[in-house]
Design a protein around this motif. Structure first.
Motif, mmCIF file in Angstrom:
data_model
loop_
_atom_site.group_PDB
_atom_site.id
_atom_site.type_symbol
_atom_site.label_atom_id
_atom_site.label_comp_id
_atom_site.label_asym_id
_atom_site.label_seq_id
_atom_site.Cartn_x
_atom_site.Cartn_y
_atom_site.Cartn_z
ATOM 1 N N SER A 512 64.140 13.425 76.522
ATOM 2 C CA SER A 512 63.857 11.986 76.516
ATOM 3 C C SER A 512 64.682 11.242 75.483
ATOM 4 C CB SER A 512 62.367 11.748 76.239
ATOM 5 O OG SER A 512 62.044 12.118 74.898
ATOM 6 N N GLY A 513 65.136 11.957 74.436
ATOM 7 C CA GLY A 513 65.810 11.303 73.318
ATOM 8 C C GLY A 513 64.825 11.111 72.178
ATOM 9 N N LEU A 514 65.339 11.154 70.953
ATOM 10 C CA LEU A 514 64.479 11.096 69.772
ATOM 11 C C LEU A 514 64.340 9.677 69.238
ATOM 12 C CD1 LEU A 514 62.831 13.065 68.099
ATOM 13 C CD2 LEU A 514 64.810 13.395 66.610
ATOM 14 N N ALA A 515 65.485 9.018 69.036
ATOM 15 C CA ALA A 515 65.440 7.637 68.532
ATOM 16 C C ALA A 515 64.854 6.713 69.593
ATOM 17 C CB ALA A 515 66.841 7.184 68.138
ATOM 18 N N PRO A 523 60.050 6.937 84.198
ATOM 19 C CA PRO A 523 60.732 6.727 85.478
ATOM 20 C C PRO A 523 62.211 7.105 85.436
ATOM 21 C CG PRO A 523 59.292 4.879 85.005
ATOM 22 C CD PRO A 523 59.287 5.739 83.782
ATOM 23 N N GLU A 524 62.869 6.868 84.300
ATOM 24 C CA GLU A 524 64.288 7.239 84.186
ATOM 25 C C GLU A 524 64.461 8.754 84.232
ATOM 26 O OE1 GLU A 524 66.268 3.643 81.535
ATOM 27 O OE2 GLU A 524 64.959 5.103 80.537
ATOM 28 N N LEU A 525 63.575 9.483 83.578
ATOM 29 C CA LEU A 525 63.653 10.934 83.604
ATOM 30 C C LEU A 525 63.367 11.467 85.000
ATOM 31 C CD1 LEU A 525 61.852 11.720 80.225
ATOM 32 C CD2 LEU A 525 64.275 12.062 80.734
ATOM 33 N N MET A 526 62.390 10.872 85.692
ATOM 34 C CA MET A 526 62.094 11.306 87.050
ATOM 35 C C MET A 526 63.258 11.009 87.988
ATOM 36 S SD MET A 526 58.017 10.566 87.633
ATOM 37 C CE MET A 526 58.008 8.877 87.032
ATOM 38 N N HIS A 527 63.916 9.865 87.777
ATOM 39 C CA HIS A 527 65.088 9.525 88.593
ATOM 40 C C HIS A 527 66.215 10.517 88.348
ATOM 41 C CE1 HIS A 527 68.154 7.216 90.667
ATOM 42 N NE2 HIS A 527 68.915 7.283 89.573
ATOM 43 N N ALA A 528 66.410 10.909 87.085
ATOM 44 C CA ALA A 528 67.454 11.883 86.765
ATOM 45 C C ALA A 528 67.170 13.218 87.450
ATOM 46 C CB ALA A 528 67.542 12.069 85.252
ATOM 47 N N GLU A 529 65.905 13.635 87.464
ATOM 48 C CA GLU A 529 65.563 14.886 88.127
ATOM 49 C C GLU A 529 65.813 14.795 89.625
ATOM 50 O OE1 GLU A 529 61.736 17.867 88.922
ATOM 51 O OE2 GLU A 529 61.643 16.357 87.326
ATOM 52 N N ALA A 530 65.441 13.672 90.224
ATOM 53 C CA ALA A 530 65.663 13.492 91.658
ATOM 54 C C ALA A 530 67.156 13.469 91.974
ATOM 55 C CB ALA A 530 65.002 12.200 92.130
ATOM 56 N N GLN A 531 67.928 12.809 91.118
ATOM 57 C CA GLN A 531 69.379 12.765 91.285
ATOM 58 C C GLN A 531 69.978 14.169 91.238
ATOM 59 O OE1 GLN A 531 71.296 10.689 88.068
ATOM 60 N NE2 GLN A 531 73.286 10.587 89.098
ATOM 61 N N PHE A 532 69.474 14.972 90.335
ATOM 62 C CA PHE A 532 69.966 16.346 90.207
ATOM 63 C C PHE A 532 69.589 17.171 91.438
ATOM 64 C CE2 PHE A 532 68.780 20.734 89.086
ATOM 65 C CZ PHE A 532 70.013 21.235 88.697
ATOM 66 N N GLU A 551 56.552 7.482 75.056
ATOM 67 C CA GLU A 551 55.345 7.070 75.779
ATOM 68 C C GLU A 551 55.135 7.916 77.033
ATOM 69 O OE1 GLU A 551 55.599 2.932 76.604
ATOM 70 O OE2 GLU A 551 55.502 2.327 74.487
ATOM 71 N N THR A 552 56.130 8.738 77.381
ATOM 72 C CA THR A 552 56.020 9.591 78.552
ATOM 73 C C THR A 552 54.955 10.652 78.343
ATOM 74 O OG1 THR A 552 58.372 9.252 79.003
ATOM 75 C CG2 THR A 552 57.317 11.129 80.078
ATOM 76 N N ARG A 553 54.125 10.882 79.325
ATOM 77 C CA ARG A 553 52.999 11.788 79.170
ATOM 78 C C ARG A 553 53.132 13.072 79.994
ATOM 79 N NH1 ARG A 553 52.700 9.724 75.267
ATOM 80 N NH2 ARG A 553 51.154 8.298 74.402
ATOM 81 N N PHE A 554 54.280 13.282 80.634
ATOM 82 C CA PHE A 554 54.467 14.523 81.372
ATOM 83 C C PHE A 554 55.557 15.336 80.685
ATOM 84 C CE2 PHE A 554 57.474 11.569 83.253
ATOM 85 C CZ PHE A 554 58.625 12.317 83.377
ATOM 86 N N GLY A 555 55.638 16.611 81.039
ATOM 87 C CA GLY A 555 56.659 17.468 80.459
ATOM 88 C C GLY A 555 56.143 18.192 79.224
ATOM 89 N N TYR A 556 57.068 18.741 78.473
ATOM 90 C CA TYR A 556 56.767 19.505 77.265
ATOM 91 C C TYR A 556 57.035 18.626 76.047
ATOM 92 C CZ TYR A 556 56.839 23.420 80.505
ATOM 93 O OH TYR A 556 56.582 24.263 81.562
ATOM 94 N N LEU A 557 56.114 18.659 75.104
ATOM 95 C CA LEU A 557 56.181 17.764 73.955
ATOM 96 C C LEU A 557 56.879 18.441 72.775
ATOM 97 C CD1 LEU A 557 55.300 15.009 72.809
ATOM 98 C CD2 LEU A 557 53.178 16.112 72.047
ATOM 99 N N ASP A 558 57.949 17.816 72.329
ATOM 100 C CA ASP A 558 58.684 18.253 71.140
ATOM 101 C C ASP A 558 58.168 17.410 69.974
ATOM 102 O OD1 ASP A 558 60.524 19.260 69.351
ATOM 103 O OD2 ASP A 558 62.221 18.106 70.140
#
Length: 600
Positions: A512-515, A523-532, A551-558
């Motif tokens: 997701s990026g740190l800063a 939605p941007e991450l989901m779009h990237a996955e769909a694009q891939f 603010e994303t609530r899915f995936g693995y939390l770093d």
């Protein structure tokens, strides 16, 4: 029905009838000839060959693993399993079972004329933070092999075919024809060889698409290759070895190896239950081949008393031997459909405990590539990347271990005098600096091995110039993430990133990026996955890693952003494409994902 029976040219319905061809063989006393096929024939079932079997089994590739030994040896050549090898094996089964059989090594202690001059403590080096296994494991090779056999059987339902020797290997453009002979089990080596020469053993002709020689320094596969040289030479030193028990009260550390200098060289590796491996160079014995003197326990005790006074009393010897060491590397790891791995491709000094580990990682590198070609996903030329990636590692290791060994075990009296005088000054200088300790750890652990110059890895344009700590060809860093608990109560539980990187798949990590100003939204991450996935040809697994501030609530939390920093995703969202062997195939910012897809 067994694989061998499936590939027979006929399957007799009545087991009481004798096929005419078989009857002719019985009447004329000709050796029985069975013909079988397989995708990959692995010759040599040491740690290298068995690891390759694990890799192929994970990809469900048909293979056979044969070894001319009739059973596992209870003697152990190698003792050190390094961090990277533990990571590789942990992809197949919990490696804690192997760790429990040995001692965790935290460094080394150095003595000159019985006086301690340096203590290398690698138990808390900074570069060890990104691995689950930051310490070398000291464990007999026999235990490592039993662990590998257990994983092969329990995880994949496969096993080694012992007592099977390759006597002829002929390749052509379509495959390799190998004649295998069943070795007669006998305690008399002369009887065994005579029986084989007389042709009384059952023979089998195997037709394989590829053959891998993991059969050691005298590899029959390497000898079958017409264009592969094995240049190098023997070290002049004569060595003796002893595995014995050490009585309580010894002053030697139990969590570190010991290097003792004086008139010669002695090393001590502590194992479990009071067992130690002692090796010593004998400067007055220059030609072991012409020397019939076998070592005795008292020889080793004399070395103990002279080189490390107070180190204790040896007893109950398990194994004593003399040996010579060589340093050689194959001119190529591939010729057509023949491949070399482990000691068949490179042999060198035991300095740093690198040999067996390098072979294990040869196997991890080659296995997934063979799988992709055999499934028709890549052309045969893709396999050239094995030589391109692994031979430079073997060559570099040969040079570095040769230098270390030449310094440590030099025979000349003038050099010994200089070394013994210099060591008390030089070793503390080297080891007391954190940066140098980190460099030593990266070398010994093999976590620093990388393939940045490989033709099959890449880094997004401009990404490296922005200070990214990793690039295509680097080992994927490890770290802790939080995942949703299976209890369904919204809680999260810890797991390591490397536990996601299974050996049978490619993996796309989306960060997701740190800063905050550079973060990608859900939605941007989901779009990237769909694009891939629209252009995914590898059936890769996708894992989203989100920063604690996201603010994303899915995936693995770093949570603390450690993994983002290790992958260079502090200022921007990004991706890392991970190969089945745990190395980064491509890495870059999320904006370069399309570039990455074109690159593939």
């Amino acid at each position: 029905m067994s694989d061998a029976l499936r590939s027979l040219p006929y399957a007799p319905r009545n087991p009481t009838r004798t096929h005419p061809d078989t009857l002719h063989q019985i009447q004329t006393k000709e050796p029985m000839m069975v013909q079988t096929t397989t995708d990959v024939l692995i010759i040599g079932a040491g740690p290298t060959g068995t690891t390759l079997a694990l890799e192929l089994a994970a990809h469900d590739i048909p293979f056979r693993l044969v070894d001319k030994a009739v059973e596992r040896s209870d003697k152990s050549r190698a003792l050190a399993v390094q961090s990277r090898s533990l990571e590789v094996l942990n992809r197949h089964a919990p490696v804690q079972d192997l760790i429990d059989l040995g001692n965790r090594g935290t460094g080394g202690v150095y003595y000159v004329h019985g006086r301690q001059v340096a203590d290398l403590d690698l138990s808390n080096v900074r570069t060890g933070d990104d691995t689950e296994f930051p310490q070398m494991l000291m464990v007999p090779q026999s235990d490592t092999e039993r662990f590998l056999d257990g994983v092969l059987a329990k995880t994949y339902g496969r096993s080694v075919e012992f007592g099977v020797e390759a006597v002829s290997i002929v390749q052509d453009t379509e495959g390799v024809t190998v004649t295998l002979r069943k070795v007669v089990h006998s305690n008399n080596a002369g009887v065994e060889k005579a029986a084989a020469a007389a042709g009384t053993d059952e023979e089998e002709v195997v037709r394989a698409k590829y053959v891998v020689g993991a059969d050691g320094a005298h590899s029959v596969v390497r000898h079958a290759a017409k264009s592969i040289a094995f240049d190098g030479s023997a070290y002049p030193q004569d060595f003796i070895l002893c595995d014995a028990r050490l009585r309580d009260g010894s002053s030697l550390p139990t969590d570190r190896f010991s290097v003792c200098w004086g008139e010669g060289l002695m090393t001590v590796f502590p194992l479990k239950d009071g067992l130690v491996r002692v090796t010593a160079s004998r400067p007055d014995h220059h030609d072991a081949d012409d020397d019939d003197e076998e070592p005795a326990l008292q020889d080793f005790q004399n070395w103990f008393d002279h080189m490390a006074p107070g180190s204790g009393e040896l007893y109950d010897p398990f194994w004593m031997a003399r040996f010579r060491l060589h340093h050689r590397v194959a001119s190529s790891y591939r010729e057509g459909r023949l491949f070399l791995a482990g000691d068949a491709a490179h042999i060198h000094s035991p300095a740093g405990g690198q040999g067996m580990n390098t072979g294990i990682q040869d196997a991890a590198n080659l296995g997934w590539k063979l799988a992709r070609v055999l499934r028709g996903e890549k052309p045969d030329a893709f396999l050239d990347s094995y030589n391109a990636e692994r031979r430079p590692v073997g060559e570099k290791l040969l040079k570095s271990s040769d230098l270390l060994f030449s310094i440590a075990a030099a025979n000349g009296w003038l050099w010994r005098l200089f070394r013994n005088w210099l060591a008390p000054w030089l070793l503390p200088f080297v080891y007391h600096d954190e940066g140098r300790r980190n460099t030593i750890f990266r070398f010994l652990s093999q976590l620093g091995v990388r393939y940045r110059n490989s033709p099959i890895v890449g880094t997004a344009a401009g990404f490296a110039e922005k200070g990214c700590p990793v690039r295509g060809g680097d080992r994927a860093p490890d770290g802790v993430v939080l995942m949703e608990s299976r209890r369904g109560d919204g809680a999260r539980q810890e797991m390591r990133l490397h536990h996601l990187l299974t050996p049978a798949s490619h993996h796309l990590l989306l960060f997701s990026g740190l800063a905050v100003e550079g973060q990608a939204s859900g939605p941007e991450l989901m779009h990237a996955e769909a694009q891939f996935r629209e252009r995914d040809v590898d059936a890769a697994l996708v894992h989203t890693i989100v920063a604690g501030s996201s603010e994303t609530r899915f995936g693995y939390l770093d949570v603390d952003g450690v993994l983002h920093r290790r992958f260079g995703m502090e200022k921007t969202a990004g991706y890392a494409y991970i190969r089945p062997d745990g190395y980064i195939a491509h890495v870059g910012p999320l904006s370069s994902l399309e570039q990455f897809m074109d690159w593939r």
